[in-house]
Write an enzyme that holds these catalytic residues in place. Structure first.
Site, PDB file in Angstrom:
ATOM      1  CG  HIS A   1     -20.157 -19.690  21.935  1.00 53.14           C
ATOM      2  ND1 HIS A   1     -20.510 -18.371  21.700  1.00 53.14           N
ATOM      3  CD2 HIS A   1     -21.111 -20.206  22.754  1.00 53.14           C
ATOM      4  CE1 HIS A   1     -21.626 -18.099  22.357  1.00 53.14           C
ATOM      5  NE2 HIS A   1     -22.008 -19.184  23.000  1.00 53.14           N
TER       6      HIS A   1
ATOM      7  CG  ASP B   1     -18.204 -16.466  19.553  1.00 56.36           C
ATOM      8  OD1 ASP B   1     -17.217 -17.022  20.075  1.00 56.36           O
ATOM      9  OD2 ASP B   1     -19.367 -16.901  19.694  1.00 56.36           O
TER      10      ASP B   1
ATOM     11  CB  SER C   1     -24.756 -21.259  23.125  1.00 62.20           C
ATOM     12  OG  SER C   1     -23.954 -20.786  24.194  1.00 62.20           O
TER      13      SER C   1
END
Length: 256
Positions: free
Chosen positions: A234, A231, A69
């Site tokens: 990240h 979040d 990611s």
């Protein structure tokens, strides 16, 4: 976000290796559950902005981004702040060549599932490949030795296909504040062990390792509120810009 599912596995593994007490074991596994709840799960895919970034004369530089990611840019506010896009534009500016960006990275990837990304990239024969992988290995069931060995094989495959390969080694998971202490310390140490092993195999395979934990993470520690996405796990666009500023130089050296 596959990296979140394995906090308990890390706790179990390190408790077993280190002979940690039953009380500490219970604390770490409980903290793993709490961290997953606090961080939550992503419900959106990263933006995509693959394609040609025009530059000057000369052949087009085929640039591939592979990994998890972080490579895909989860958390960036818009496509212009994806790490692949930031780096493609930087490569245009620094090399004077047009750059064609292809992103193979996928959210939740680990070094084992990363193999399918390399299959695709090898078929496309990039000139330059950036790899960011390892975070999901830390919180999964993969041993450091296994993870590193798999990475070395895939870097060698990319090199055999003609690509210069730059690998950002496992990041410092100690920057993620929703992971409570002492679990945050545990995953940080595990990640550093993996980064060290990754560096060794990447060098042997003919790639260029970049120690992400050493070169990038200090800013994330100091500017946590500025560089992380909502979040809290990240990076946001500013965080990816910081990381890209560090990664651009070794990418340029690899192709110049």
């Amino acid at each position: 976000m596959g990296i979140l599912r394995g906090f308990r596995v890390v706790a179990v593994t390190l408790c077993g290796v280190g002979g940690v007490s039953g009380a500490m074991y219970g604390l770490l596994t409980g903290q793993g559950k709490r961290a997953r709840t606090l961080i939550g799960r992503s419900t959106t895919d990263p933006h995509r902005a693959d394609g040609l970034y025009p530059g000057g004369v000369g052949s087009v530089l085929k640039f591939a981004v592979l990994g998890d990611s972080l490579a895909a840019g989860l958390g960036a506010e818009n496509a212009g702040l994806l790490p692949g896009v930031l780096l493609a534009r930087g490569l245009v500016e620094e090399t004077g060549r047009s750059v064609h960006l292809t992103t193979y990275a996928r959210v939740g990837a680990n070094t084992r599932t990363f193999i399918s990304q390399v299959d695709q990239a090898v078929a496309d024969r990039p000139d330059l490949a950036l790899v960011i992988i390892g975070g999901n290995d830390v919180t999964g069931k993969m041993r450091v030795r296994t993870s590193a060995a798999l990475l070395g094989i895939e870097v060698a495959r990319l090199r055999a296909a003609g690509a210069a390969v730059v690998v950002a080694t496992c990041p410092d998971l100690g920057t993620i504040r929703p992971i409570p202490q002492p679990l945050r310390w545990v995953v940080r140490q595990w990640g550093r062990m993996l980064a060290k092993a990754q560096r060794q195999v990447v060098l042997r395979a003919g790639g260029i390792p970049v120690p992400a934990a050493d070169l990038i993470s200090s800013e994330f520690h100091m500017r946590y509120s500025e560089l992380f996405s909502p979040d809290r796990f990240h990076p946001n666009g500013a965080g990816y810009r910081h990381a890209s500023d560090v990664l651009l130089a070794p990418l340029c050296r690899a192709v110049m």
